[in-house]
Design an enzyme around this catalytic site. Structure first.
Site, mmCIF file in Angstrom:
data_model
loop_
_atom_site.group_PDB
_atom_site.id
_atom_site.type_symbol
_atom_site.label_atom_id
_atom_site.label_comp_id
_atom_site.label_asym_id
_atom_site.label_seq_id
_atom_site.Cartn_x
_atom_site.Cartn_y
_atom_site.Cartn_z
ATOM 1 N N GLN A 75 0.830 -1.203 0.000
ATOM 2 C CA GLN A 75 0.000 0.000 0.000
ATOM 3 C C GLN A 75 0.873 1.265 0.000
ATOM 4 O O GLN A 75 0.669 2.200 0.767
ATOM 5 C CB GLN A 75 -0.936 0.001 1.203
ATOM 6 C CG GLN A 75 -2.123 -0.939 1.063
ATOM 7 C CD GLN A 75 -3.078 -0.500 -0.031
ATOM 8 O OE1 GLN A 75 -3.232 0.687 -0.328
ATOM 9 N NE2 GLN A 75 -3.745 -1.470 -0.658
ATOM 10 N N SER A 76 1.825 1.308 -0.916
ATOM 11 C CA SER A 76 2.783 2.411 -0.959
ATOM 12 C C SER A 76 2.169 3.679 -1.554
ATOM 13 O O SER A 76 1.725 3.695 -2.702
ATOM 14 C CB SER A 76 3.994 1.997 -1.795
ATOM 15 O OG SER A 76 4.841 3.095 -2.033
ATOM 16 N N ASN A 77 2.194 4.754 -0.772
ATOM 17 C CA ASN A 77 1.803 6.067 -1.299
ATOM 18 C C ASN A 77 2.834 6.554 -2.314
ATOM 19 O O ASN A 77 2.486 7.206 -3.300
ATOM 20 C CB ASN A 77 1.690 7.074 -0.157
ATOM 21 C CG ASN A 77 0.673 6.674 0.877
ATOM 22 O OD1 ASN A 77 -0.463 6.361 0.558
ATOM 23 N ND2 ASN A 77 1.071 6.658 2.136
ATOM 24 N N VAL A 79 4.693 4.772 -4.406
ATOM 25 C CA VAL A 79 4.520 4.127 -5.713
ATOM 26 C C VAL A 79 3.358 4.754 -6.453
ATOM 27 O O VAL A 79 3.444 5.044 -7.657
ATOM 28 C CB VAL A 79 4.336 2.602 -5.546
ATOM 29 C CG1 VAL A 79 3.868 1.962 -6.857
ATOM 30 C CG2 VAL A 79 5.639 1.955 -5.083
#
Length: 332
Positions: A75-77, A79
């Protein structure tokens, strides 16, 4: 400090708002609480990574890159924002997602940031927890280079001296806003993870001799590791800027008491903080970074860490897309 010396692409809606939070201040009995709305930076729902990407993408374009490769948690912001900026600039983008949270929940694996990644067309790969993610993206980059691509690698969180320039600029912006309204800022508080945001803020405050302390609330690493990472990057950023003299180690302070069971794993304090901000100020935090950062701030206020008349600015680093991946933890 002349940041125009460095290649840059204008991406952010800046300056982002600096707002007083009267209801939260009243509810907690002080200190005087302000919020710097870096969830409002613009591209792809905003967030702190857009500030870093202005300088990273400026460097990528200067190097005539055709393909950007980066990495982050599922859940990378970072990326999501990198993929969006690449789409905007017509660059190809590949990203590796590390499965740091042990779950098979499809809501977490397919919703929130991951849904947006797929909508943005980023080429996604996955790696198990504990992978050397820098080595992993270097391997992907080497394969792409062999195929004729001009590759630009961005570390997790965009956290290198180039990316940290975005938060040097944010420090200048915050001080200018405070000066314009006659606000004496005593302390800046924010969630600290990959180190770039805190390193940039510390470096910027140091370069200005602002006298404003920066407190990072850790979301992953132990205190000693986090402080060492931030200090190393802050010093490298100051060297990139050409600022003479050493940065004292005491300039970097991280409190890592609010991580809980691990990165991305909900805590009761995070749930309370996210709910409290929503109901007191109509502001949504995120469950991984700003929620734990605010949980730390709230707990420290209750323990008397701050004086009632201090002016404390919380930097909201964005990430609300992650709320949709954590619905079961946030709403009873």
């Amino acid at each position: 400090m002349h940041l125009a010396r460095f290649p840059r692409v204008k991406l952010c809606h800046a300056p982002t708002p600096l707002e007083f939070m009267p209801n939260l201040t009243r509810s907690l009995g002080g200190p005087q609480l302000w919020i710097k709305r870096d969830d409002c930076t613009g591209v792809a729902l905003g967030g702190n990574k857009n500030r870093k990407l202005e300088f990273l993408m400026g460097e990528a374009l200067e190097q005539k890159a055709t393909h950007v490769v980066t990495q982050g948690a599922v859940q990378s912001n970072h990326v999501r924002q990198t993929a969006a900026v690449c789409a905007k600039l017509r660059l190809k983008c590949s990203a590796l997602l590390e499965h740091r949270v042990d779950t098979n929940d499809s809501t977490y694996l397919d919703n929130g940031n991951v849904l947006m990644d797929r909508m943005l067309g980023v080429q996604l790969g996955s790696r198990p927890a504990g992978t050397d993610m820098q080595a992993a993206i270097e391997a992907v980059g080497a394969d792409l280079s062999a195929q004729g691509e001009v590759v630009y690698l961005i570390p997790g969180g965009g956290s290198n001296p180039t990316g940290a320039l975005g938060y040097v600029d944010a420090a200048f912006e915050l001080v200018a806003q405070a000066n314009a309204i006659g606000l004496r800022v005593d302390r800046v508080v924010h969630a600290t993870g990959s180190a770039g945001t805190q390193a940039g803020l510390v470096a910027g405050m140091h370069a200005m001799n602002a006298g404003i302390a920066v407190l990072g609330i850790g979301v992953r690493a132990p205190k000693e590791t986090q402080e060492a990472n931030v200090l190393r990057l802050a010093r490298a950023t100051l060297a990139k800027l050409g600022v003479a003299g050493d940065l004292p180690s005491q300039s970097v302070v991280a409190n890592c008491d609010y991580v809980g069971a691990g990165y991305g794993i909900p805590t009761p304090g995070m749930v309370e903080a996210v709910t409290l901000l929503a109901r007191e100020e109509g502001i949504f935090l995120d469950p991984v970074y700003s929620g734990k950062g605010m949980a730390g701030l709230i707990d420290l206020i209750r323990k008397g860490y701050f004086g009632p008349d201090e002016n404390v600015v919380f930097v909201h680093t964005g990430g609300q897309a992650g709320l949709f991946a954590y619905a079961d933890s946030l709403v009873a």
